[in-house]
Scaffold this motif. Structure first.
Motif, PDB file in Angstrom:
ATOM      1  N   UNK A   1       0.843  -1.199   0.000  1.00 14.45           N
ATOM      2  CA  UNK A   1       0.000   0.000   0.000  1.00 14.45           C
ATOM      3  C   UNK A   1       0.874   1.244   0.000  1.00 14.45           C
ATOM      4  N   UNK A   2       0.268   2.366  -0.371  1.00 16.38           N
ATOM      5  CA  UNK A   2       0.978   3.632  -0.314  1.00 16.38           C
ATOM      6  C   UNK A   2       1.232   3.992   1.146  1.00 16.38           C
ATOM      7  N   UNK A   3       2.423   4.456   1.423  1.00 16.29           N
ATOM      8  CA  UNK A   3       2.775   4.916   2.767  1.00 16.29           C
ATOM      9  C   UNK A   3       2.621   6.428   2.772  1.00 16.29           C
ATOM     10  N   UNK A   4       1.612   6.923   3.469  1.00 12.72           N
ATOM     11  CA  UNK A   4       1.297   8.351   3.456  1.00 12.72           C
ATOM     12  C   UNK A   4       1.493   8.934   4.848  1.00 12.72           C
ATOM     13  N   UNK A   5       2.648   9.563   5.050  1.00 11.78           N
ATOM     14  CA  UNK A   5       2.946  10.250   6.297  1.00 11.78           C
ATOM     15  C   UNK A   5       2.961  11.756   6.070  1.00 11.78           C
ATOM     16  N   UNK A   6       2.283  12.212   5.034  1.00 13.50           N
ATOM     17  CA  UNK A   6       2.217  13.640   4.731  1.00 13.50           C
ATOM     18  C   UNK A   6       1.606  14.388   5.925  1.00 13.50           C
TER      19      UNK A   6
ATOM     20  N   UNK B   1       6.311  11.624   2.390  1.00 13.30           N
ATOM     21  CA  UNK B   1       6.724  12.368   3.573  1.00 13.30           C
ATOM     22  C   UNK B   1       6.729  13.843   3.178  1.00 13.30           C
ATOM     23  N   UNK B   2       5.561  14.406   2.924  1.00 15.83           N
ATOM     24  CA  UNK B   2       5.432  15.806   2.541  1.00 15.83           C
ATOM     25  C   UNK B   2       5.103  16.621   3.790  1.00 15.83           C
ATOM     26  N   UNK B   3       5.930  17.636   4.059  1.00 17.75           N
ATOM     27  CA  UNK B   3       5.753  18.475   5.249  1.00 17.75           C
ATOM     28  C   UNK B   3       5.630  17.625   6.511  1.00 17.75           C
TER      29      UNK B   3
ATOM     30  N   UNK C   1       8.689  10.506  -2.010  1.00 19.03           N
ATOM     31  CA  UNK C   1       8.640  11.957  -1.855  1.00 19.03           C
ATOM     32  C   UNK C   1       8.978  12.342  -0.419  1.00 19.03           C
ATOM     33  N   UNK C   2      10.104  13.003  -0.265  1.00 16.95           N
ATOM     34  CA  UNK C   2      10.542  13.553   1.015  1.00 16.95           C
ATOM     35  C   UNK C   2      10.662  15.066   0.790  1.00 16.95           C
ATOM     36  N   UNK C   3       9.519  15.703   0.607  1.00 13.18           N
ATOM     37  CA  UNK C   3       9.468  17.104   0.187  1.00 13.18           C
ATOM     38  C   UNK C   3       9.075  17.993   1.362  1.00 13.18           C
ATOM     39  N   UNK C   4       9.898  19.053   1.594  1.00 15.08           N
ATOM     40  CA  UNK C   4       9.642  20.038   2.639  1.00 15.08           C
ATOM     41  C   UNK C   4       9.443  19.384   4.002  1.00 15.08           C
ATOM     42  N   UNK C   5      10.234  18.353   4.275  1.00 14.69           N
ATOM     43  CA  UNK C   5      10.166  17.655   5.553  1.00 14.69           C
ATOM     44  C   UNK C   5      11.369  18.016   6.401  1.00 14.69           C
ATOM     45  N   UNK C   6      11.211  17.820   7.707  1.00 14.15           N
ATOM     46  CA  UNK C   6      12.287  18.112   8.641  1.00 14.15           C
ATOM     47  C   UNK C   6      12.685  16.825   9.356  1.00 14.15           C
ATOM     48  N   UNK C   7      13.935  16.423   9.147  1.00  7.66           N
ATOM     49  CA  UNK C   7      14.498  15.256   9.817  1.00  7.66           C
ATOM     50  C   UNK C   7      15.386  15.817  10.922  1.00  7.66           C
ATOM     51  N   UNK C   8      14.803  16.016  12.111  1.00  8.88           N
ATOM     52  CA  UNK C   8      15.417  16.841  13.150  1.00  8.88           C
ATOM     53  C   UNK C   8      16.574  16.189  13.891  1.00  8.88           C
ATOM     54  N   UNK C   9      16.734  14.886  13.809  1.00  9.94           N
ATOM     55  CA  UNK C   9      17.864  14.234  14.475  1.00  9.94           C
ATOM     56  C   UNK C   9      18.645  13.363  13.491  1.00  9.94           C
ATOM     57  N   UNK C  10      18.100  12.188  13.147  1.00  7.58           N
ATOM     58  CA  UNK C  10      18.840  11.244  12.301  1.00  7.58           C
ATOM     59  C   UNK C  10      17.930  10.687  11.210  1.00  7.58           C
ATOM     60  N   UNK C  11      18.446  10.665   9.986  1.00  9.57           N
ATOM     61  CA  UNK C  11      17.778  10.006   8.857  1.00  9.57           C
ATOM     62  C   UNK C  11      18.854   9.250   8.093  1.00  9.57           C
ATOM     63  N   UNK C  12      18.703   7.938   7.975  1.00  9.38           N
ATOM     64  CA  UNK C  12      19.716   7.159   7.255  1.00  9.38           C
ATOM     65  C   UNK C  12      19.077   6.421   6.080  1.00  9.38           C
ATOM     66  N   UNK C  13      19.833   6.390   4.985  1.00  9.04           N
ATOM     67  CA  UNK C  13      19.410   5.745   3.737  1.00  9.04           C
ATOM     68  C   UNK C  13      20.524   4.843   3.201  1.00  9.04           C
ATOM     69  N   UNK C  14      21.432   4.412   4.044  1.00  2.83           N
ATOM     70  CA  UNK C  14      22.573   3.608   3.595  1.00  2.83           C
ATOM     71  C   UNK C  14      22.109   2.389   2.809  1.00  2.83           C
ATOM     72  N   UNK C  15      22.644   2.228   1.618  1.00  4.83           N
ATOM     73  CA  UNK C  15      22.337   1.065   0.792  1.00  4.83           C
ATOM     74  C   UNK C  15      20.942   1.051   0.190  1.00  4.83           C
ATOM     75  N   UNK C  16      20.180   2.116   0.334  1.00  4.78           N
ATOM     76  CA  UNK C  16      18.820   2.160  -0.216  1.00  4.78           C
ATOM     77  C   UNK C  16      18.871   2.221  -1.739  1.00  4.78           C
ATOM     78  N   UNK C  17      17.816   1.705  -2.374  1.00  4.89           N
ATOM     79  CA  UNK C  17      17.692   1.742  -3.826  1.00  4.89           C
ATOM     80  C   UNK C  17      16.347   2.355  -4.188  1.00  4.89           C
TER      81      UNK C  17
END
Length: 183
Positions: free
Chosen positions: A78-83, A104-106, A124-140
């Motif tokens: 399913x679509x993951x909508x955390x907007x 992940x919009x706003x 979509x990670x548009x206009x979002x704030x990752x205030x501590x840690x965001x990791x994407x190591x090895x992501x495709x």
């Protein structure tokens, strides 16, 4: 194979100790309902679009509302909508597979881990704030990936593969410790 092992979620091709951790934290009490390539899976880990999307959404939503944050190796049909969401709990999507769009919009999020995740829809990670840690190591990312206008405090984009159009713009801000390495 013992009777007990036949009723455990296969989870994926990971070391046994990793599988056991994922079964405890993610599968929990879900029954084994799916068989794919001669392996048994729970609803969350079955690597197929052919699973009960309504039930998947119910289980996922219930866990998010209950502050459950472990979604390692989950296959999202399913679509993951955390907007427009705000998360203080860490979200763990290590090895997750997203067969649909991820939004992940706003969004404001303190900790999120997408290491070795695979994205098959628009990410979509548009206009979002990752205030501590965001990791994407090895992501495709197999399709579009938008990181426009987002703020990252500490982030890792090590060995990330972008197979589709990718957008970072001048409004993206990286603070503190950031490591970027794209392929």
């Amino acid at each position: 194979m013992s009777n007990e092992n036949r009723h455990l979620c296969h989870v994926g091709n990971y070391a046994d100790i990793v599988k056991e951790h994922i079964r405890q934290d993610v599968c929990q009490n879900l029954s084994i309902e799916y068989k794919v390539d001669n392996n048994d899976y729970c609803l969350l880990h079955a690597p197929t679009l052919d699973k009960d999307k309504v039930e998947f959404d119910r289980v996922f939503s219930e866990r998010i509302k209950g502050n459950h944050s472990h979604f390692e190796a989950v296959v999202f049909p399913i679509e993951l909508d955390f907007n427009h969401s705000n998360f203080t709990l860490p979200l763990n999507f290590l090895y997750a597979t997203f067969l649909s769009n991820v939004g992940f919009y706003k969004t404001t999020i303190k900790y999120v881990y997408f290491d070795y995740a695979r994205f098959y829809g628009l990410a979509q990670f548009h206009r979002s704030s990752f205030s501590e840690v965001a990791t994407f190591t090895g992501a495709t990312f197999h399709r579009e990936a938008w990181f426009t206008g987002s703020y990252f405090k500490t982030t890792r984009f090590d060995h990330v593969t972008f197979n589709g159009p990718t957008q970072f713009n001048s409004w993206v801000k990286f603070f503190d410790k950031s490591r970027l390495q794209f392929y």
